[in-house]
Design a protein around this motif. Sequence first.
Motif, PDB file in Angstrom:
ATOM      1  N   ASP A 157     -14.022  -1.781   1.498  1.00  0.00           N
ATOM      2  CA  ASP A 157     -13.945  -0.770   0.432  1.00  0.00           C
ATOM      3  C   ASP A 157     -12.691   0.084   0.578  1.00  0.00           C
ATOM      4  OD1 ASP A 157     -16.267  -1.648  -0.744  1.00  0.00           O
ATOM      5  OD2 ASP A 157     -17.550  -0.161   0.236  1.00  0.00           O
ATOM      6  N   GLU A 158     -12.357   0.452   1.818  1.00  0.00           N
ATOM      7  CA  GLU A 158     -11.127   1.223   2.029  1.00  0.00           C
ATOM      8  C   GLU A 158      -9.905   0.362   1.724  1.00  0.00           C
ATOM      9  OE1 GLU A 158      -8.515   4.405   3.282  1.00  0.00           O
ATOM     10  OE2 GLU A 158     -10.481   4.205   2.328  1.00  0.00           O
TER      11      GLU A 158
ATOM     12  N   ARG B  14      -9.829  -7.659  -4.738  1.00  0.00           N
ATOM     13  CA  ARG B  14     -11.247  -7.596  -5.086  1.00  0.00           C
ATOM     14  C   ARG B  14     -12.082  -7.517  -3.816  1.00  0.00           C
ATOM     15  NH1 ARG B  14      -9.039  -7.521  -9.301  1.00  0.00           N
ATOM     16  NH2 ARG B  14      -9.522  -8.628 -11.258  1.00  0.00           N
TER      17      ARG B  14
ATOM     18  N   VAL C 191       0.806  -1.228   0.000  1.00  0.00           N
ATOM     19  CA  VAL C 191       0.000   0.000   0.000  1.00  0.00           C
ATOM     20  C   VAL C 191       0.835   1.272   0.000  1.00  0.00           C
ATOM     21  CG1 VAL C 191      -1.884  -1.197   1.188  1.00  0.00           C
ATOM     22  CG2 VAL C 191      -0.213   0.097   2.532  1.00  0.00           C
TER      23      VAL C 191
ATOM     24  N   ARG D 158       0.632   5.031   3.760  1.00  0.00           N
ATOM     25  CA  ARG D 158      -0.557   4.312   4.239  1.00  0.00           C
ATOM     26  C   ARG D 158      -0.168   3.204   5.210  1.00  0.00           C
ATOM     27  NH1 ARG D 158      -2.532   5.205  -1.356  1.00  0.00           N
ATOM     28  NH2 ARG D 158      -4.229   6.721  -1.204  1.00  0.00           N
TER      29      ARG D 158
ATOM     30  N   LEU E 128      -9.721  -1.937  -0.470  1.00  0.00           N
ATOM     31  CA  LEU E 128      -9.613  -1.978  -1.929  1.00  0.00           C
ATOM     32  C   LEU E 128      -9.054  -0.663  -2.458  1.00  0.00           C
ATOM     33  CD1 LEU E 128     -10.208  -3.495  -4.602  1.00  0.00           C
ATOM     34  CD2 LEU E 128     -12.485  -2.431  -4.559  1.00  0.00           C
ATOM     35  N   ARG E 129      -9.513   0.442  -1.906  1.00  0.00           N
ATOM     36  CA  ARG E 129      -9.074   1.755  -2.383  1.00  0.00           C
ATOM     37  C   ARG E 129      -7.573   1.944  -2.234  1.00  0.00           C
ATOM     38  NH1 ARG E 129      -7.894   6.879  -0.937  1.00  0.00           N
ATOM     39  NH2 ARG E 129      -7.863   6.398   1.297  1.00  0.00           N
ATOM     40  N   ILE E 130      -7.009   1.449  -1.131  1.00  0.00           N
ATOM     41  CA  ILE E 130      -5.576   1.638  -0.905  1.00  0.00           C
ATOM     42  C   ILE E 130      -4.734   0.486  -1.455  1.00  0.00           C
ATOM     43  CG2 ILE E 130      -6.019   3.037   1.141  1.00  0.00           C
ATOM     44  CD1 ILE E 130      -5.165   0.683   2.870  1.00  0.00           C
ATOM     45  N   GLY E 131      -5.397  -0.516  -2.036  1.00  0.00           N
ATOM     46  CA  GLY E 131      -4.653  -1.607  -2.665  1.00  0.00           C
ATOM     47  C   GLY E 131      -4.309  -2.763  -1.757  1.00  0.00           C
TER      48      GLY E 131
END
Length: 289
Positions: A176-177, A186, A158, A162, A179-182
């Motif tokens: 969801d967070e 999925r 990340v 982060r 996923l957003r930061i990698g």
Amino acid sequence: MTLTPRSFQLEIARGVAEITLSRPDRLNALTFEIYGELTATFRSLERSAARAVVLTGEGRGFCSGGDVEGIIAELFARDARGLLEFTRVTGALIQSICELRRPVVAAVNGVAVGAGAVIAAACDLRVAAASARFGFIFPKVGLSGADMGASYLLPRIVGHGRAAELLFFGDLIGADEALRIGLVNRVVPDGDALPLSREWAERLARGPAFAHAITKQMLESERTMPLAAAIEAEAQAQALCMAHPDFREAYEANKAKRPPRFEGDDAAAPAEEDAAPTPRATGPSAPRT
């Protein structure tokens, strides 16, 4: 070594080893026995018929870290040497996941905190259910966020900033967070993380296991290389793949307009206890399947 763990479930079918942590009443919290058996199992999978691995947890949790009563309470009775012995045991599990020359997919179906979050980070791919939560909660209990390799793994997934936020604050983040930061690859509806992880693992198991072993090895070994060294390492690794029968098989299959049948992709592969021993790779010249 026969793969018959007592503290969790293990099944090997169609080239995929599926490991299920099975203490749902404790959100699959880890015990001393589980740490030891998980490490031994990942080491032994190197010599099994498995070509990919799925790691998940039973029930509504992936893994809630070390069991408060089964591990944490006992640590207060240990001296410095005993504490170091334990922390080395926990780190050995992460090392065994990273060093296994098979792709490992984490199906994160619920909470993944503490050691559970680090275990997920050690896997090559992560599929999270929508309700999954991640937390490197070590500072919440007065410990360093740098535990079990977390400060090695997280910045590479990340980024430094982060990773620092996650490891200093120890806050929980949702799927969801993540996923957003990698942190995950999925996010899927609840109930779908394991099916998709199985699908990915079966796809990987049908693929070129020798080349996959090279890919995992290069992703690890190139982390500290300068560009020129990385390019040379990949040149040597790819030349090895070109000399492997899978390269010609892919070519012949393409000419014949049929799916390739890569080496070792055989429904009649030997049982895990009968599989031939596989030397551990030490450089780009030695991965075996």
